[in-house]
Design a protein around this motif. Structure first.
Motif, short mmCIF file in Angstrom:
data_model
loop_
_atom_site.label_atom_id
_atom_site.label_comp_id
_atom_site.label_asym_id
_atom_site.label_seq_id
_atom_site.Cartn_x
_atom_site.Cartn_y
_atom_site.Cartn_z
N ILE A 87 39.57 36.97 10.61
CA ILE A 87 38.76 37.17 9.41
C ILE A 87 38.55 35.80 8.76
O ILE A 87 39.51 35.13 8.37
CB ILE A 87 39.46 38.11 8.41
N PRO A 108 29.12 43.09 3.90
CA PRO A 108 30.35 42.78 4.65
C PRO A 108 30.35 43.46 6.01
O PRO A 108 29.68 44.48 6.21
CB PRO A 108 31.45 43.36 3.76
N GLU A 122 35.83 43.10 7.73
CA GLU A 122 36.06 42.44 6.43
C GLU A 122 36.31 43.49 5.36
O GLU A 122 37.23 43.35 4.54
CB GLU A 122 34.83 41.61 6.05
N TYR A 149 39.72 45.08 5.68
CA TYR A 149 40.75 44.10 5.33
C TYR A 149 40.91 44.04 3.81
O TYR A 149 42.05 44.02 3.29
CB TYR A 149 40.33 42.74 5.89
N ASN A 197 30.28 34.29 2.20
CA ASN A 197 31.17 33.34 2.85
C ASN A 197 31.72 32.38 1.81
O ASN A 197 31.01 31.99 0.87
CB ASN A 197 30.40 32.53 3.92
#
Length: 636
Positions: free
Chosen positions: A400, A519, A523, A526, A635
């Motif tokens: 990730i 996302p 992601e 997570y 990001n």
């Protein structure tokens, strides 16, 4: 009628008449011994005749006489006179019983004669439509017997048959009903002042309560029983008990057990002290909303115990709360007109006295307001390799990269602010949106995957148009060409899949871009699990809890309507509504070039659909509905 070996006579029994006109009864017995006649008073219900127990048939006739000697209709019965058992009456200890658990029993009683002549194992009770093995009657004496049997485990009407030597002697019926259930607990008082005991009556309402043998009310504090009281029956659907309240200030829970079975229904009793204010939640409003209403939240103790005790003061004006609970209240105030960003003090008065606890309403420039209210929170500060798997979409050793994720899904207010700007700056959408209040925290729904990615580009460019001194511009993520020079700014209205590279359902993704985007499923999960594989949150069923009620709006608590973001508990990262609320678009294909993935469940979803273990749903990218929204990622 039956022959009794004890008396040596043919014994006759009948039910007495309820008519006051009956003066006496005429009973005739005809058989081998000739005809015998008896006149008995109306109060009697039995008599006996001489007979020879040789297996011959005797006929009994009976009629009622009034005082003038007029006769009623004659009732007759034939009986074979021998020495075998005969049953006058069979009855059960209960005619209605609750579903059994395989251990609870009921008892059948039998009254008759010659029971002492019964051969072992031939005098039995059979439950029609249930039992295959008969129950042997236990003989108490020559005229009485009984047997116990387990209550059948299925609802229905049953017949218990008394049989001797395969001959049916008597029957009786009973009903097996649903187990008793409590539907409501009503209190004569739900709030009492602390410091002294008060008498409170609890009425317990439900179904099948006439089948109970023991109903108890318990008063609990922090799951510890502080008082227990047995309730008394009022009717087939209600019980009642009166108890003395504790004197200590606290919020108590009342629970009910029925025959030692804990019921789901509870009630609350508040033993209150004085009203106190502990905090006023900080609130934010954009300058463009000056003159409009905003909701403030005041927290404290015993806020709901006195009517009209609370007033909130904002910019010199007083406002009454519109909703008050024990520990918090809600009030709507008008945002003062301001020419520039400023802080406005909020105070609370309790019965005319101003509390020392204050709050602040921050009126902000639009860009600052959006940064504050719709912040993207850090999930991973650097690239991580997972040491522990999640669902099938988050495998062990998955990498990730560093990224941030929105604390809320995109709201109606934020969507419209960017949407309106985008339409004036070269963007084209297929739908019109009418929500024009940036402060609306309802999730934006009915958004297709195509619209979501175009809006992400629009928000990136909106951000760049509102840069502060020293800030760098963001780079858009989604493009029409492989060189990433032509930004996707148009939502195609073509209702066919367009999956060629750069087309509406498969735009080119610039992986190095730092603009807003959707996302990935990995992601998202997570973040859902709290981004810490060694913490307990990682294995929670839902985002931030094992109890879905505390973190999500879903089918069981939403009322099937949309709710504002941020009203439930956040997860460990401060992310709200990851479980429930609205389905969230992922960047991934669910089925390559066919459907895009959705995760998290919605306000109409089941518990399973809101869980971490659920791989989610999927939809064709150009479709949408009222349960689908999206959450922003970037990001880092």
């Amino acid at each position: 009628a039956a022959f009794s070996t004890q008396s040596g006579k043919l014994e006759v029994q009948w039910e007495s008449s309820s008519s006051e006109d009956v003066h006496s009864l005429e009973v005739l017995c005809s058989g081998n011994s000739g005809e015998q006649k008896l006149i008995v008073p109306a109060s009697k219900t039995a008599c006996a005749f001489s007979c020879i127990p040789d297996g011959s048939t005797y006929t009994i006739s009976i009629c009622a006489l009034d005082i003038a000697g007029n006769k009623s209709r004659v009732v007759t019965q034939s009986v074979v006179v021998n020495t075998e058992p005969a049953v006058y009456r069979a009855w059960l200890d209960r005619s209605r019983v609750a579903l059994g658990d395989g251990t609870k029993e009921m008892v059948l009683f039998v009254q008759g004669c010659n029971f002492g002549q019964a051969e072992d194992g031939l005098f039995v009770v059979q439950l029609d439509s249930y039992d295959t093995i008969p129950h042997v009657l236990e003989i108490t004496d020559a005229t009485s017997a009984f047997c116990s049997f387990v209550i059948p485990p299925k609802k229905g009407n049953y017949t218990a048959s008394v049989i001797y030597n395969d001959l049916l002697l008597a029957t009786t019926t009973f009903e097996v009903c649903d187990s008793p259930c409590v539907n409501e607990v009503m209190l004569s008082k739900t709030q009492v002042p602390a410091g002294s005991a008060h008498s409170v009556t609890a009425r317990i309402l439900g179904t099948g309560l006439d089948l109970c043998t023991d109903v108890r009310l318990s008063l609990l504090l922090d799951n510890e029983v502080v008082l227990e009281k047995k309730a008394s029956p009022l009717s087939t659907t209600s019980y009642e008990c009166t108890f003395e309240t504790p004197v200590e200030e606290a919020d108590y829970t009342l629970s009910v057990t029925v025959d030692s079975v804990q019921q789901d229904i509870t009630s609350l009793l508040q033993v209150y002290g004085t009203i106190s204010i502990t905090s006023v939640d900080e609130a934010y409003a954009p300058l463009c909303n000056c003159g409009k209403e905003i909701e403030l939240i005041v927290r404290g103790k015993n806020l709901n115990v006195e009517e009209d005790a609370l007033l909130v003061v904002c910019n010199g004006k007083t406002y009454k709360p519109y909703k008050i609970e024990s520990s918090l209240c809600y009030v709507k105030v008008f945002i003062p007109v301001s020419a520039c960003a400023r802080d406005i003090d909020i105070s609370v008065c309790v019965n005319g006295t101003e509390s020392e606890t204050k709050g602040v309403l921050k009126v902000l420039e639009l860009r600052d307001y959006i940064d504050n209210q719709f912040a993207l929170l850090p999930v991973a500060d650097k690239t991580v390799t997972l040491s522990k798997a999640g669902s099938s979409l988050l495998k062990q050793n998955t990498q990730i990269a560093a990224f941030t994720l929105g604390k809320y899904v995109v709201t109606q207010g934020l969507w419209y602010e960017v949407f309106a700007w985008a339409k004036e700056h070269g963007y084209t959408f297929t739908k019109e949106y009418t929500v024009q209040n940036i402060s609306s925290l309802l999730p934006c729904t009915d958004v297709s995957w195509r619209e979501a990615v175009v809006w992400c580009n629009a928000f990136t460019e909106w951000h760049n148009a509102h840069l502060k001194d020293g800030e760098s511009a963001f780079t858009c993520v989604y493009y029409e060409d492989s060189n990433c020079t032509k930004i996707v700014r148009t939502v195609s209205g073509d209702l066919t899949l367009m999956t060629d590279s750069g087309k509406s359902d498969n735009p080119v993704v610039k992986k190095s871009a730092n603009g807003y985007r959707l996302p990935s499923a990995a992601e998202w999960e997570y973040a859902f699990r709290g981004a810490n594989t060694s913490a307990s949150d990682w294995d929670f069923s839902y985002a931030g809890s094992t109890n879905l009620q505390t973190v999500a709006w879903y089918s069981a608590n939403s009322g099937k309507v949309l709710h504002e973001c941020g009203k439930k508990k956040a997860n460990a990262l401060g992310l709200y509504d990851m479980s429930g609320g609205v389905w969230e678009w992922m960047s991934d294909w669910a089925i390559s070039n066919v459907t895009r993935r959705l995760r998290g469940g919605s306000y109409k979803s089941s518990e399973e659909e809101c869980s971490a273990a659920c791989d989610g749903s999927a939809k064709i990218p150009y479709l949408s509905d009222g349960t689908i929204g999206f959450r922003l990622a970037r990001n880092k």
